[in-house]
Write an enzyme that holds these catalytic residues in place. Sequence first.
Site, PDB file in Angstrom:
ATOM      1  CB  CYS A 145       2.311  -4.660  -2.462  1.00 28.57           C
ATOM      2  SG  CYS A 145       1.516  -3.635  -3.644  1.00 28.57           S
ATOM      3  CG  HIS A 146       3.983   0.104  -3.395  1.00 27.99           C
ATOM      4  ND1 HIS A 146       2.866  -0.652  -3.981  1.00 27.99           N
ATOM      5  CD2 HIS A 146       4.374   1.112  -4.095  1.00 27.99           C
ATOM      6  CE1 HIS A 146       2.880   0.119  -5.092  1.00 27.99           C
ATOM      7  NE2 HIS A 146       3.540   0.854  -5.253  1.00 27.99           N
ATOM      8  CD  GLU A 174       3.917   6.906  -0.745  1.00 24.66           C
ATOM      9  OE1 GLU A 174       3.574   7.870  -0.640  1.00 24.66           O
ATOM     10  OE2 GLU A 174       3.875   6.458  -1.889  1.00 24.66           O
ATOM     11  CE1 TYR A 180       0.723  -3.428  -8.787  1.00 22.27           C
ATOM     12  CE2 TYR A 180       1.846  -1.108  -9.187  1.00 22.27           C
ATOM     13  CZ  TYR A 180       0.838  -1.972  -9.626  1.00 22.27           C
ATOM     14  OH  TYR A 180      -0.124  -1.741 -10.244  1.00 22.27           O
ATOM     15  N   GLY A 210       0.904  -1.185   0.172  1.00 19.73           N
ATOM     16  CA  GLY A 210      -0.085   0.054  -0.115  1.00 19.73           C
ATOM     17  C   GLY A 210       0.822   1.288   0.145  1.00 19.73           C
ATOM     18  NE  ARG A 211      -1.181   6.970  -0.573  1.00 19.79           N
ATOM     19  CZ  ARG A 211      -2.276   7.549  -0.041  1.00 19.79           C
ATOM     20  NH1 ARG A 211      -3.192   7.237  -0.611  1.00 19.79           N
ATOM     21  NH2 ARG A 211      -2.206   8.683   0.776  1.00 19.79           N
TER      22      ARG A 211
END
Length: 195
Positions: free
Chosen positions: A119-120, A93, A139, A89-90
């Site tokens: 993913c991330h 980051e 991802y 997800g976000r």
Amino acid sequence: MAAKKILMLVGDFVEDYEAMVPLQILLCVGHQVDTVCPGKQAGQTVATAIHDFEGHQTYSEKPGHNFAINADFDSADAATYDALVIPGGRAPEYLRMNSKVIDLVKAFHAADKPIAAVCHGPQILVAAGLLEGRKCSAYPAVAAEVTVAGGQFVPASDGFDNAHVDGNLVTAPAWPAHPAWMRAFLELLGSEIKP
């Protein structure tokens, strides 16, 4: 099989499925999972996001569930856990900019404990400097980061349902890989699943 104590690292706008589903799988098998987030304490929640593939050039994002935090990040110590899970997800980051997050991830790695990232989530592995000479799935938007960090990117299958194991690292491209990703992680944990 002895139950394992697992730490799950999340933050606001973690991918809903990538936090909820692994948590439920690990609890179902009998493991203890402590969910933590920098700046939050047990009893609080993080917002999640649902990412979906709807024919656009990238995924869409919608509000998800509130995800419960059940342990305090500030007292999290890798020495007291058997493994680490990093959903995507976000959240990764910005979590990767937290020095305690990086120190914690490095401690799990130094002790050769299983680390599952999806993913991330591998953005945190990159920031911790753990991918030099390693193979890692993520991802596709994270491929350049994996490569620049000295890792070898493992592409997603057509269905985004593959996972890759490299030593103590279990990585996958996105939530459709949950069966392969969690199966590989459970194997590293020594969990026995019988039909």
